[in-house]
Design a protein around this motif. Sequence first.
Motif, mmCIF file in Angstrom:
data_model
loop_
_atom_site.group_PDB
_atom_site.id
_atom_site.type_symbol
_atom_site.label_atom_id
_atom_site.label_comp_id
_atom_site.label_asym_id
_atom_site.label_seq_id
_atom_site.Cartn_x
_atom_site.Cartn_y
_atom_site.Cartn_z
ATOM 1 N N TRP A 45 0.842 -1.205 0.000
ATOM 2 C CA TRP A 45 0.000 0.000 0.000
ATOM 3 C C TRP A 45 0.875 1.251 0.000
ATOM 4 N N VAL A 46 1.916 1.276 0.822
ATOM 5 C CA VAL A 46 2.793 2.446 0.917
ATOM 6 C C VAL A 46 3.534 2.673 -0.399
ATOM 7 N N VAL A 47 4.098 1.601 -0.956
ATOM 8 C CA VAL A 47 4.826 1.727 -2.222
ATOM 9 C C VAL A 47 3.893 2.204 -3.333
ATOM 10 N N SER A 48 2.677 1.688 -3.366
ATOM 11 C CA SER A 48 1.721 2.078 -4.412
ATOM 12 C C SER A 48 1.362 3.556 -4.320
ATOM 13 N N VAL A 49 1.131 4.052 -3.106
ATOM 14 C CA VAL A 49 0.769 5.465 -2.931
ATOM 15 C C VAL A 49 1.911 6.365 -3.385
ATOM 16 N N PHE A 50 3.125 6.073 -2.959
ATOM 17 C CA PHE A 50 4.271 6.888 -3.371
ATOM 18 C C PHE A 50 4.437 6.871 -4.894
ATOM 19 N N PHE A 51 4.287 5.704 -5.490
ATOM 20 C CA PHE A 51 4.481 5.587 -6.934
ATOM 21 C C PHE A 51 3.392 6.340 -7.701
ATOM 22 N N VAL A 52 2.140 6.207 -7.286
ATOM 23 C CA VAL A 52 1.035 6.883 -7.987
ATOM 24 C C VAL A 52 1.175 8.400 -7.885
ATOM 25 N N VAL A 53 1.511 8.907 -6.702
ATOM 26 C CA VAL A 53 1.694 10.353 -6.544
ATOM 27 C C VAL A 53 2.834 10.849 -7.435
ATOM 28 N N GLY A 54 3.926 10.096 -7.476
ATOM 29 C CA GLY A 54 5.047 10.489 -8.336
ATOM 30 C C GLY A 54 4.675 10.505 -9.803
ATOM 31 N N VAL A 55 3.920 9.480 -10.239
ATOM 32 C CA VAL A 55 3.503 9.397 -11.648
ATOM 33 C C VAL A 55 2.568 10.560 -12.007
ATOM 34 N N ILE A 56 1.754 11.014 -11.062
ATOM 35 C CA ILE A 56 0.862 12.143 -11.329
ATOM 36 C C ILE A 56 1.632 13.463 -11.351
ATOM 37 N N PHE A 57 2.548 13.639 -10.403
ATOM 38 C CA PHE A 57 3.252 14.916 -10.256
ATOM 39 C C PHE A 57 4.197 15.198 -11.422
ATOM 40 N N ILE A 58 4.854 14.190 -11.952
ATOM 41 C CA ILE A 58 5.851 14.442 -13.006
ATOM 42 C C ILE A 58 5.223 15.012 -14.275
ATOM 43 N N PRO A 59 4.129 14.451 -14.816
ATOM 44 C CA PRO A 59 3.517 15.093 -15.996
ATOM 45 C C PRO A 59 3.008 16.507 -15.714
ATOM 46 N N VAL A 60 2.466 16.721 -14.499
ATOM 47 C CA VAL A 60 2.015 18.070 -14.148
ATOM 48 C C VAL A 60 3.201 19.041 -14.136
ATOM 49 N N TYR A 306 7.106 20.505 -8.806
ATOM 50 C CA TYR A 306 6.356 19.280 -9.114
ATOM 51 C C TYR A 306 7.289 18.160 -9.577
ATOM 52 N N LEU A 307 8.245 18.494 -10.450
ATOM 53 C CA LEU A 307 9.174 17.469 -10.931
ATOM 54 C C LEU A 307 10.025 16.920 -9.791
ATOM 55 N N SER A 308 10.483 17.795 -8.915
ATOM 56 C CA SER A 308 11.334 17.359 -7.799
ATOM 57 C C SER A 308 10.561 16.448 -6.851
ATOM 58 N N ILE A 309 9.345 16.855 -6.511
ATOM 59 C CA ILE A 309 8.552 16.046 -5.574
ATOM 60 C C ILE A 309 8.163 14.719 -6.225
ATOM 61 N N GLY A 310 7.738 14.759 -7.492
ATOM 62 C CA GLY A 310 7.369 13.521 -8.176
ATOM 63 C C GLY A 310 8.531 12.559 -8.277
ATOM 64 N N SER A 311 9.714 13.073 -8.649
ATOM 65 C CA SER A 311 10.897 12.210 -8.750
ATOM 66 C C SER A 311 11.278 11.637 -7.387
ATOM 67 N N SER A 312 11.175 12.459 -6.346
ATOM 68 C CA SER A 312 11.505 11.993 -4.993
ATOM 69 C C SER A 312 10.560 10.885 -4.561
ATOM 70 N N ILE A 314 8.875 8.755 -6.482
ATOM 71 C CA ILE A 314 9.160 7.522 -7.222
ATOM 72 C C ILE A 314 10.441 6.870 -6.690
ATOM 73 N N PHE A 315 11.445 7.686 -6.375
ATOM 74 C CA PHE A 315 12.680 7.145 -5.809
ATOM 75 C C PHE A 315 12.401 6.441 -4.473
ATOM 76 N N VAL A 316 11.598 7.081 -3.620
ATOM 77 C CA VAL A 316 11.263 6.480 -2.324
ATOM 78 C C VAL A 316 10.452 5.196 -2.533
ATOM 79 N N ALA A 317 9.559 5.208 -3.535
ATOM 80 C CA ALA A 317 8.769 4.001 -3.802
ATOM 81 C C ALA A 317 9.675 2.839 -4.195
ATOM 82 N N PHE A 318 10.650 3.066 -5.084
ATOM 83 C CA PHE A 318 11.575 1.997 -5.473
ATOM 84 C C PHE A 318 12.466 1.581 -4.298
ATOM 85 N N LEU A 319 12.855 2.548 -3.474
ATOM 86 C CA LEU A 319 13.674 2.213 -2.310
ATOM 87 C C LEU A 319 12.915 1.318 -1.350
#
Length: 346
Positions: A45-60, A306-312, A314-319
């Motif tokens: 659940w935690v990994v999914s939330v971080f990944f989804v937020v990152g995927v949304i923030f980067i295109p924005v 937005y790019l910085s937060i989204g990338s962060s 996704i990085f935390v999700a993979f970590l």
Amino acid sequence: MEEGRSTASAIEADSVSLSQRRSNFIYQFTQQSLPACKPVLSPVWVVSVFFVVGVIFIPVGIGCLHASRSVVEIAYRYDVECIPAPFRGNKLAYIANDFIPKNCTKHLKVPRSMKAPIYVYYQLDNYYQNHRRYVKSRSDRQLLHGLEYPDIGLCTPEDVINGLPVVPCGLVAWSMFNDTFSFFRGVHELNVNRKNIAWKSDRDHKFGKHVFPFNFQNGSLIGGARLDPNIPLSDQEDLIVWMRTSALPSFRKLYGRIEEDLDADDTISVKLLNNYNTYSFSGSKKIVLSTSSWLGGHNNFLGIAYLSIGSSFIFVAFLFLMLHIQNPRSYVDTSNISWNWKHISD
């Protein structure tokens, strides 16, 4: 008669029921037993939330950055170059001497095609409009009611001149910006529309339609621009724009709009009057021409954020995913956890 009694009984019953519900709520609140969501955060659940937020923030962020980069902006500092060479060692003597011409002509090159409307701003740096004494030196009631509102004590030292009240009073109005600009493309003058540059709410509700400047800039020390005594304050939009003070020491204020397209590599001649004194406090002045996008003017901060937060994220999700794969979580039976217990009555 019986119908009236039944109605009264129903009202009394509703009142008792409401009182009981209120008492029950207060009891549950004080005992911290109100219903609440108590999720158990699993790694998936935690990994999914971080990944989804990152995927949304980067295109924005990419969209915001693209909108900002599409804005064409020309900023030119003129306060130093518009001083005659003999006075560059003593700038205060130049600005204080009314007999020295303040005319100045500069040339700006358009780097890319600029579509109308093109916004003209003046930018002031190292100018603290948020200083407490400066901000308080005004009367909003007088701006709306004029001489009908006599209590202008907060406007000191620009409240009374020669025994007569000043309208508009205060240091904010007294220090109004008074440089002027004219724009030419070849011999053709570009019209600058100076209407509707202020907020409509300010024009309609903060500046009186029947309030006219009175005894303004009649003292021994002139601060800035003069106002036409025959035009009401609600129509003097330069004043309205200036009176909305800035919170930061570097700020831009709208001067007008050029409603003609400019082509790439066009040369724009700017004829200006360098009247405003920024030399006494080491300030600087710039003229800015800018287009706009759906996001506003040129500002990369929102896109980069937005790019910085989204990338962060996704990085935390993979970590977290790598840590979970390396050290998988042991699941336990949660049926015996207190909030999963069923009531005895069940």
